[in-house]
Design a protein around this motif. Structure first.
Motif, PDB file in Angstrom:
ATOM      1  N   LEU A   1      34.882  49.234  28.085  1.00  0.00           N
ATOM      2  CA  LEU A   1      35.397  50.295  27.209  1.00  0.00           C
ATOM      3  C   LEU A   1      36.747  50.812  27.702  1.00  0.00           C
ATOM      4  O   LEU A   1      37.661  51.059  26.906  1.00  0.00           O
ATOM      5  N   ALA A   2      36.894  50.983  29.015  1.00  0.00           N
ATOM      6  CA  ALA A   2      38.170  51.442  29.559  1.00  0.00           C
ATOM      7  C   ALA A   2      39.274  50.431  29.288  1.00  0.00           C
ATOM      8  O   ALA A   2      40.412  50.805  28.974  1.00  0.00           O
ATOM      9  N   LYS A   3      38.923  49.160  29.378  1.00  0.00           N
ATOM     10  CA  LYS A   3      39.895  48.089  29.153  1.00  0.00           C
ATOM     11  C   LYS A   3      40.507  48.163  27.755  1.00  0.00           C
ATOM     12  O   LYS A   3      41.696  47.877  27.568  1.00  0.00           O
ATOM     13  N   VAL A   4      39.700  48.556  26.757  1.00  0.00           N
ATOM     14  CA  VAL A   4      40.201  48.582  25.377  1.00  0.00           C
ATOM     15  C   VAL A   4      40.624  49.990  24.947  1.00  0.00           C
ATOM     16  O   VAL A   4      40.815  50.240  23.757  1.00  0.00           O
ATOM     17  N   GLY A   5      40.775  50.911  25.919  1.00  0.00           N
ATOM     18  CA  GLY A   5      41.416  52.185  25.604  1.00  0.00           C
ATOM     19  C   GLY A   5      40.534  53.409  25.529  1.00  0.00           C
ATOM     20  O   GLY A   5      41.027  54.501  25.212  1.00  0.00           O
ATOM     21  N   TYR A   6      39.244  53.297  25.830  1.00  0.00           N
ATOM     22  CA  TYR A   6      38.379  54.474  25.802  1.00  0.00           C
ATOM     23  C   TYR A   6      38.568  55.309  27.070  1.00  0.00           C
ATOM     24  O   TYR A   6      38.900  54.783  28.140  1.00  0.00           O
ATOM     25  N   ASP A   7      38.363  56.594  26.944  1.00  0.00           N
ATOM     26  CA  ASP A   7      38.443  57.526  28.069  1.00  0.00           C
ATOM     27  C   ASP A   7      37.067  57.559  28.741  1.00  0.00           C
ATOM     28  O   ASP A   7      36.134  58.175  28.230  1.00  0.00           O
ATOM     29  N   VAL A   8      36.935  56.901  29.890  1.00  0.00           N
ATOM     30  CA  VAL A   8      35.641  56.672  30.526  1.00  0.00           C
ATOM     31  C   VAL A   8      35.503  57.484  31.807  1.00  0.00           C
ATOM     32  O   VAL A   8      36.419  57.514  32.640  1.00  0.00           O
ATOM     33  N   THR A   9      34.352  58.125  31.975  1.00  0.00           N
ATOM     34  CA  THR A   9      33.984  58.786  33.226  1.00  0.00           C
ATOM     35  C   THR A   9      32.613  58.276  33.650  1.00  0.00           C
ATOM     36  O   THR A   9      31.675  58.304  32.854  1.00  0.00           O
ATOM     37  N   VAL A  10      32.517  57.797  34.882  1.00  0.00           N
ATOM     38  CA  VAL A  10      31.245  57.316  35.417  1.00  0.00           C
ATOM     39  C   VAL A  10      30.766  58.289  36.485  1.00  0.00           C
ATOM     40  O   VAL A  10      31.512  58.631  37.414  1.00  0.00           O
ATOM     41  N   LEU A  11      29.521  58.731  36.365  1.00  0.00           N
ATOM     42  CA  LEU A  11      28.910  59.649  37.321  1.00  0.00           C
ATOM     43  C   LEU A  11      27.759  58.941  38.026  1.00  0.00           C
ATOM     44  O   LEU A  11      26.783  58.539  37.388  1.00  0.00           O
ATOM     45  N   GLU A  12      27.873  58.772  39.330  1.00  0.00           N
ATOM     46  CA  GLU A  12      26.859  58.102  40.133  1.00  0.00           C
ATOM     47  C   GLU A  12      26.294  59.072  41.159  1.00  0.00           C
ATOM     48  O   GLU A  12      27.051  59.716  41.904  1.00  0.00           O
ATOM     49  N   ALA A  13      24.967  59.186  41.218  1.00  0.00           N
ATOM     50  CA  ALA A  13      24.332  60.160  42.100  1.00  0.00           C
ATOM     51  C   ALA A  13      24.502  59.821  43.578  1.00  0.00           C
ATOM     52  O   ALA A  13      24.634  60.716  44.413  1.00  0.00           O
ATOM     53  N   SER A  14      24.488  58.529  43.925  1.00  0.00           N
ATOM     54  CA  SER A  14      24.583  58.127  45.324  1.00  0.00           C
ATOM     55  C   SER A  14      26.044  58.030  45.755  1.00  0.00           C
ATOM     56  O   SER A  14      26.954  58.347  44.988  1.00  0.00           O
ATOM     57  N   ARG A  15      26.241  57.580  46.986  1.00  0.00           N
ATOM     58  CA  ARG A  15      27.594  57.428  47.526  1.00  0.00           C
ATOM     59  C   ARG A  15      28.067  55.979  47.485  1.00  0.00           C
ATOM     60  O   ARG A  15      29.057  55.628  48.131  1.00  0.00           O
ATOM     61  N   GLU A  16      27.376  55.152  46.719  1.00  0.00           N
ATOM     62  CA  GLU A  16      27.735  53.739  46.624  1.00  0.00           C
ATOM     63  C   GLU A  16      27.646  53.272  45.177  1.00  0.00           C
ATOM     64  O   GLU A  16      26.834  53.765  44.401  1.00  0.00           O
ATOM     65  N   TRP A  17      28.477  52.297  44.829  1.00  0.00           N
ATOM     66  CA  TRP A  17      28.388  51.655  43.525  1.00  0.00           C
ATOM     67  C   TRP A  17      27.415  50.488  43.598  1.00  0.00           C
ATOM     68  O   TRP A  17      27.247  49.871  44.643  1.00  0.00           O
TER      69      TRP A  17
ATOM     70  N   MET B   1      43.902  60.229  19.655  1.00  0.00           N
ATOM     71  CA  MET B   1      43.248  60.529  20.933  1.00  0.00           C
ATOM     72  C   MET B   1      42.090  59.561  21.154  1.00  0.00           C
ATOM     73  O   MET B   1      41.296  59.309  20.252  1.00  0.00           O
ATOM     74  N   ALA B   2      41.998  58.977  22.372  1.00  0.00           N
ATOM     75  CA  ALA B   2      40.953  57.997  22.658  1.00  0.00           C
ATOM     76  C   ALA B   2      39.585  58.660  22.665  1.00  0.00           C
ATOM     77  O   ALA B   2      39.420  59.802  23.086  1.00  0.00           O
ATOM     78  N   GLN B   3      38.588  57.920  22.170  1.00  0.00           N
ATOM     79  CA  GLN B   3      37.216  58.423  22.242  1.00  0.00           C
ATOM     80  C   GLN B   3      36.775  58.472  23.704  1.00  0.00           C
ATOM     81  O   GLN B   3      37.157  57.634  24.516  1.00  0.00           O
ATOM     82  N   SER B   4      35.972  59.470  24.032  1.00  0.00           N
ATOM     83  CA  SER B   4      35.547  59.655  25.413  1.00  0.00           C
ATOM     84  C   SER B   4      34.103  59.204  25.599  1.00  0.00           C
ATOM     85  O   SER B   4      33.268  59.330  24.701  1.00  0.00           O
ATOM     86  N   VAL B   5      33.829  58.677  26.794  1.00  0.00           N
ATOM     87  CA  VAL B   5      32.513  58.131  27.135  1.00  0.00           C
ATOM     88  C   VAL B   5      32.137  58.596  28.529  1.00  0.00           C
ATOM     89  O   VAL B   5      32.955  58.524  29.451  1.00  0.00           O
ATOM     90  N   ILE B   6      30.916  59.060  28.688  1.00  0.00           N
ATOM     91  CA  ILE B   6      30.369  59.364  30.010  1.00  0.00           C
ATOM     92  C   ILE B   6      29.274  58.359  30.306  1.00  0.00           C
ATOM     93  O   ILE B   6      28.357  58.174  29.499  1.00  0.00           O
ATOM     94  N   VAL B   7      29.381  57.716  31.452  1.00  0.00           N
ATOM     95  CA  VAL B   7      28.355  56.763  31.900  1.00  0.00           C
ATOM     96  C   VAL B   7      27.569  57.428  33.022  1.00  0.00           C
ATOM     97  O   VAL B   7      28.144  57.861  34.024  1.00  0.00           O
ATOM     98  N   ILE B   8      26.260  57.518  32.838  1.00  0.00           N
ATOM     99  CA  ILE B   8      25.386  58.094  33.860  1.00  0.00           C
ATOM    100  C   ILE B   8      24.736  56.956  34.625  1.00  0.00           C
ATOM    101  O   ILE B   8      23.899  56.233  34.097  1.00  0.00           O
ATOM    102  N   GLY B   9      25.141  56.775  35.873  1.00  0.00           N
ATOM    103  CA  GLY B   9      24.603  55.705  36.705  1.00  0.00           C
ATOM    104  C   GLY B   9      25.617  54.607  36.940  1.00  0.00           C
ATOM    105  O   GLY B   9      26.064  53.952  35.985  1.00  0.00           O
ATOM    106  N   GLY B  10      25.971  54.403  38.204  1.00  0.00           N
ATOM    107  CA  GLY B  10      26.992  53.420  38.554  1.00  0.00           C
ATOM    108  C   GLY B  10      26.439  52.092  39.026  1.00  0.00           C
ATOM    109  O   GLY B  10      27.008  51.467  39.924  1.00  0.00           O
TER     110      GLY B  10
END
Length: 492
Positions: free
Chosen positions: A21-37, A1-10
């Motif tokens: 990290l996503a490119k090499v197989g990690y399970d990545v979730t990015v959480l951004e407070a605003s409506r833009e990257w 099972m891939a290691q999971s990562v949460i990124v706070i801030g886009g």
């Protein structure tokens, strides 16, 4: 099972770490407070016009530059235009053209300051030699301050036989080099130097680290670029890369709590949604961490972190304009600075970024967008009465100073939007911009590491080594990626 990562801030730093990290197989979730990257390198739209929020001039896209290396690793392409004439700098009595070619740059300066021709040549020879030596160290992208055996090993492995040449300059400021070459009392030249380093170093020659100051002066010659659409294109490409590699990217998700558990980390957003992961990457200014990290976690952060939290940061006041093409003279440069000779902030130093005439991603045919920014002292904006007066005063002052570049500006304005501190707080979650001043007190070994000392909790962004700008935050994101993967992957 891939290691999971949460990124706070886009912002670009967090998206860089997440995409790698996503490119090499990690399970990545990015959480951004605003409506833009993109954070401070993001965008916003008003009708048919797209405005770059902050960062506009692209660096690091040249062959071997950090963006070039990261984007090639991720198989991402971003369209950019290399500028041979980087910018025009308007001083009270004359205009100086900043050339990419180093020799041509010095020759032009010698025409502006004919009494100091040999001094200028010797000064820039030192600047270019020092910058070249630093780039040898930078190629493997070592971490400062090193906190593990591997990081110390990588730093020593980066050294070359000529690296000791840098030691005499290590704790010196850029003013040392100006004094060495008899240029410290040439007020107009010193003003010109400060104008070139303030945006990237957030400091002037008196406090700026000599080593980093030389790198900042030289980097324009490595390559400065106009990015079609804006630098936010990099952020959006990184976010898309994450989703293409089965990651999740969520806008409008403000993180309100991060907790350590036996299994790893739990993150909660303002909607009450919970996320679990082995790693959490915080891509926010370190002064914002207390908004979601529990006091028990904050207390475990290293002293280097706590010592920096209260460090002064500049604010920014920005004007975003849509203007008619007809008031723009042919061959007007895309990037310009206006110097009044009275300082580096409060509208006395302006950085102008004009959209390319063929860039339809920014403005319809026959119109252009223009972003104009200046540094400000945030203490002058603290009360409502002061804020309203300051906003009106700065708008009029900047419009007046812009007219030295665009004499018919008022006849061509279609739309004008102000970006004052509260707008920055709403959009980017911060009033201070640009990270910490890269002074001898805050740069290099005095920086904040991406390592927190708490397993699974990482930092990146413009308050982390190596500092501000898209180059700096991208490097910090790469350092997090490399540490999480235990140095398994290397950039081309």
């Amino acid at each position: 099972m891939a290691q999971s990562v949460i990124v706070i801030g886009g912002g670009i730093g967090g998206l860089t770490a997440g995409a790698l990290l996503a490119k090499v197989g990690y399970d990545v979730t990015v959480l951004e407070a605003s409506r833009e990257w993109g954070g401070c390198a993001g965008k916003f739209k008003r009708g048919p016009y797209t405005f770059a929020v902050g960062a506009t001039l692209g660096m690091g896209f040249e062959n071997g530059g950090i963006h070039d290396r990261i984007l090639r690793f991720l198989d991402i392409s971003v369209k950019s235009l290399l500028l041979e004439k980087v910018m025009y700098i308007h001083m009270p009595d004359q205009t100086f053209i900043f050339h990419r070619n180093r020799n041509q740059h010095v020759t032009e300066l010698q025409k502006v300051f004919p009494s100091y021709g040999s001094n200028l040549r010797a000064f820039y020879q030192d600047v270019y030699d020092i910058a070249s030596e630093i780039r040898k160290l930078m190629k493997p992208l070592p971490v400062l301050p090193p906190t593990t055996f591997k990081e110390w090993f990588m730093l020593f492995r980066s050294l070359s036989i000529t690296s000791p040449r840098l030691l005499p300059y290590f704790n010196q400021t850029l003013s040392t080099l100006l004094h060495k070459h008899g240029l410290a009392d040439v007020a107009d030249f010193v003003h010109l130097i400060d104008a070139q380093i303030i945006d990237s170093m957030q400091a002037t020659n008196e406090t700026c680290s000599l080593l980093l100051g030389c790198l900042a002066l030289d980097i324009y010659h490595e390559g400065a670029f106009y990015v079609e659409g804006g630098l936010f294109q990099v952020a959006y490409s990184l976010a898309q890369c994450i989703t293409e590699h089965n990651g999740n990217t969520k806008l409008g998700r403000k993180v309100v709590a991060v907790e350590k558990t036996e299994e790893g980390w739990t993150v909660r957003d303002h909607r009450g949604d919970m996320y679990k992961a082995q790693h959490v990457i915080c891509n926010v200014p370190i002064g914002n961490l207390q908004q979601f990290l529990a006091p028990t976690i904050m207390s475990k952060l290293p002293s280097s972190f706590h010592n920096k939290v209260t460090t002064m940061q500049w604010g920014a006041f920005t004007l975003y304009l849509a203007i008619k093409e007809e008031v723009i003279l042919p061959h007007t440069p895309l990037f310009q600075q206006v110097l009044t000779g009275k300082g580096m902030s409060e509208g006395e130093h302006l950085f102008l970024s004009l959209s390319h005439p063929d860039d339809r991603k920014r403005a319809p045919s026959g119109t252009r967008t223009l972003t104009v920014s200046t540094h400000i002292d945030l203490s002058k904006w603290e009360t409502k009465d002061a804020y309203d007066k300051r906003k009106s005063y700065m708008t009029e002052k900047m419009l007046e100073n812009i007219q030295c570049v665009f004499p018919q500006l008022h006849e061509g304005i279609i739309k004008i939007i102000t970006g004052a501190p509260r707008a920055w707080e709403r959009f980017a979650g911060r009033a201070g911009v640009g990270g910490f001043p890269q002074s001898t007190k805050h740069a290099l070994f005095q920086s904040v590491s991406h390592r927190t000392g708490i397993p699974g909790l990482w930092l990146c962004g413009d308050t982390i080594f190596p500092g501000a700008g898209t180059i700096g935050v991208s490097v910090s994101g790469y350092h997090v990626f490399r540490s999480i993967t235990n140095n398994k992957y290397q950039l081309p």
